[in-house]
Design a protein around this motif. Structure first.
Motif, PDB file in Angstrom:
ATOM      1  N   VAL A 382      40.617 -11.476  -2.365  1.00 34.91           N
ATOM      2  CA  VAL A 382      40.767 -11.506  -3.819  1.00 34.91           C
ATOM      3  C   VAL A 382      40.185 -12.798  -4.372  1.00 34.91           C
ATOM      4  O   VAL A 382      40.406 -13.885  -3.823  1.00 34.91           O
ATOM      5  CB  VAL A 382      42.262 -11.394  -4.213  1.00 34.91           C
ATOM      6  N   GLU A 383      39.426 -12.667  -5.461  1.00 31.39           N
ATOM      7  CA  GLU A 383      38.929 -13.824  -6.193  1.00 31.39           C
ATOM      8  C   GLU A 383      39.200 -13.585  -7.675  1.00 31.39           C
ATOM      9  O   GLU A 383      38.800 -12.556  -8.224  1.00 31.39           O
ATOM     10  CB  GLU A 383      37.435 -14.033  -5.947  1.00 31.39           C
ATOM     11  N   ARG A 384      39.878 -14.541  -8.320  1.00 25.83           N
ATOM     12  CA  ARG A 384      40.286 -14.347  -9.722  1.00 25.83           C
ATOM     13  C   ARG A 384      39.548 -15.297 -10.657  1.00 25.83           C
ATOM     14  O   ARG A 384      39.343 -16.472 -10.345  1.00 25.83           O
ATOM     15  CB  ARG A 384      41.792 -14.569  -9.859  1.00 25.83           C
ATOM     16  N   GLU A 385      39.212 -14.763 -11.829  1.00 29.19           N
ATOM     17  CA  GLU A 385      38.576 -15.532 -12.893  1.00 29.19           C
ATOM     18  C   GLU A 385      39.396 -15.378 -14.169  1.00 29.19           C
ATOM     19  O   GLU A 385      39.627 -14.254 -14.622  1.00 29.19           O
ATOM     20  CB  GLU A 385      37.147 -15.042 -13.133  1.00 29.19           C
ATOM     21  N   PRO A 386      39.868 -16.462 -14.764  1.00 31.07           N
ATOM     22  CA  PRO A 386      40.618 -16.342 -16.022  1.00 31.07           C
ATOM     23  C   PRO A 386      39.731 -15.762 -17.118  1.00 31.07           C
ATOM     24  O   PRO A 386      38.543 -16.088 -17.218  1.00 31.07           O
ATOM     25  CB  PRO A 386      41.003 -17.789 -16.352  1.00 31.07           C
TER      26      PRO A 386
END
Length: 532
Positions: A382-386
């Motif tokens: 998982v990679e998250r970007e606001p």
């Protein structure tokens, strides 16, 4: 702010009373907010008119433009940054050393002019020869404080919320049109968008002059979007040194912070303009010629990663040595100078610059993430970007989903979200209540696939559109792990409810190089117990 770094060498002495004053009628825009700051710091403040009627044993100032000649007592002038790096565009001389400020009727205004390095004596000699005999090399207390606190770096990073394995990018901006924020006001947002949220943290240090000129409200409005993406900021009057000391990479303009970062041997990127006021032969001018600059067309993440990876220890050591004399000696030098002018015997014991306070930052709460999720060999990466707007929706790929908070996110995001979540305490986590909340959420936002309730730091309840209720827990023993964001369970729920057989399953979750084991059970079998 410079004076606050100096005061610890004498303010604890019971023989000395420290008072503050400022000229409230001064036309300088940089004095805006000074009264409020001094009140916040609980300083003993007297009016300028009262100060003009008193006799002082010593006067400290960090601005050559202060009307110190109106006060009665010997004064010491300190540079308000890392030495003297700028030109005075009005009087066409080195800022801080103009004779129009240092002389009064051809006599020296100050009893001493504090320098950070012997090389700066040449600037004094060239700018105002009559005061050369008043120039005293004392070093730089800000550098010395940071060097003395290097062993506290891990504690400061913990206080800033930088978990193990994460990196901290610190942006610094002086004020003016050529500053980082003056030339690239969107750079904090771009940095936050470029770096995976779970592997990085970002903090902005701003010169007090920005808020003084534009107002705190305006500055907060300009930074609102970045703040919603997780940007940290340091309130005016709070220590910036622990933040800079904690950095893995600094993005600075051609202000003093760039030199402080160089002195700390931190990987450095420069942004902002190339101010025509920079003294060509100064250390900051040479630093600007040697350091890498942010290149807008290039990938910002790659620029930051390569700056860190390619950094050579001691790369700017010669420039730091030209700027800051004999690191570690400023406390002793300052105390000797100041007590000599007061005509007091120095206290027994070594001089110190005070105990390090923990960093205080303001941080925004990220309400929505664009999540890239890929399952390979049973491991969910998982990679998250606001995100703060639906712009990300236009480029969403099949391996991406949008997670949004039920109340804190804007309606435009909730309308296109895949997962909507909220946070509740264990007393509101019974199965029936979770199912009712999910049903209302599905009705309100027809596009979403999963409704999630975070019930603790290691557990969530996820309900799908067909009313399948699942509990996702961190670790088989249900024990929370340091640095784990429970909101990650929302993404695990979105992917995991389709990847495992209901009631029997587990999922390995890889986030920023760390792997977490997630167990999945039926809501009626393994959910949190209702409060009794």
């Amino acid at each position: 702010m410079r004076l606050l770094a100096i005061l610890p060498v004498l303010e604890s002495d019971p023989r000395i009373q420290v008072v503050f004053t400022h000229d409230a009628d001064s036309p300088s825009v940089l004095l805006a907010g000074v009264a409020e700051l001094l009140n916040t710091l609980r300083c003993n403040v007297i009016s300028w008119s009262r100060a003009c009627a008193l006799r002082f044993d010593l006067i400290l100032t960090a601005s050559e433009k202060d009307r110190v000649r109106e006060l009665d007592g010997p004064s010491v002038l300190f540079p308000h940054g890392a030495g003297f790096q700028k030109y005075d565009v009005v009087h066409r001389g080195v800022a801080g050393l103009g004779p129009q400020h240092l002389l009064d009727d051809e006599k020296a205004v100050h009893a001493a002019i504090a320098l950070a390095h012997p090389e700066q004596r040449d600037l004094v000699a060239a700018s105002c020869p009559p005061v050369l005999d008043r120039a005293v090399v004392v070093g730089d207390p800000c550098v010395d404080v940071m060097l003395a606190e290097e062993h506290r770096r891990s504690r400061y990073r913990d206080a800033l919320g930088v978990a193990a394995g994460q990196k901290l990018v610190v942006l610094t901006s002086t004020w003016g049109s050529q500053s980082l924020l003056g030339r690239a006001p969107d750079l904090p947002e771009r940095v936050l968008a470029a770096l995976p949220f779970d592997g990085w943290r970002c903090c902005l240090l701003t010169h007090p002059g920005i808020a003084a000129v534009h107002g705190h409200r305006q500055l907060e409005a300009w930074l609102a979007n970045a703040t919603e993406m997780g940007l940290m900021t340091v309130p005016t009057g709070r220590r910036w040194e622990p933040v800079l000391l904690s950095a893995d990479c600094v993005i600075a303009d051609q202000g003093s912070m760039a030199l402080y970062a160089a002195a700390l041997d931190v990987p450095l990127l420069l942004a902002g303009g190339r101010p025509p006021t920079t003294v060509p032969s100064s250390p900051v001018a040479e630093l600007a010629g040697r350091a890498r600059h942010v290149d807008a067309p290039e990938d910002l993440r790659e620029q930051i990663l390569s700056t860190i990876a390619e950094h050579q220890p001691g790369r700017y050591g010669d420039l730091a040595a030209r700027t800051f004399a004999e690191p570690g000696s400023s406390a002793a030098r300052l105390r000797k100078l100041l007590y000599g002018l007061i005509d007091l015997v120095e206290p027994a014991g070594p001089a110190t610059l005070g105990a390090g306070e923990m960093p205080v930052v303001l941080r925004g709460r990220v309400a929505a993430f664009l999540v890239t999720a890929v399952v390979v060999d049973g491991v969910l990466s998982v990679e998250r970007e606001p995100v703060t707007s639906v712009a990300a929706e236009h480029v969403r790929r099949p391996d991406q989903h949008l997670v949004a908070h039920a109340l804190d996110s804007a309606a435009e995001l909730l309308q296109v979200a895949d997962v909507v979540y909220t946070t509740v305490d264990a007393g509101h986590s019974c199965p029936d209540e979770s199912l009712r909340w999910a049903a209302m959420t599905f009705e309100q936002w027809p596009r979403i696939a999963v409704a999630v309730r975070l019930v603790s730091a290691d557990r969530c309840i996820a309900v799908t559109r067909n009313r399948l209720g699942l509990v996702f827990s961190l670790g088989r023993d249900g024990t929370a792990r340091p640095g784990f964001d429970p909101l990650l369970l929302a993404s695990a729920a979105y992917v995991g409810h389709r990847a495992v057989r209901p009631g029997v399953g587990s999922l390995a979750l890889d986030v920023a190089g760390q792997t977490w084991q997630i167990t999945i059970t039926n809501l009626t079998d393994g959910g949190p117990e209702p409060a009794h």
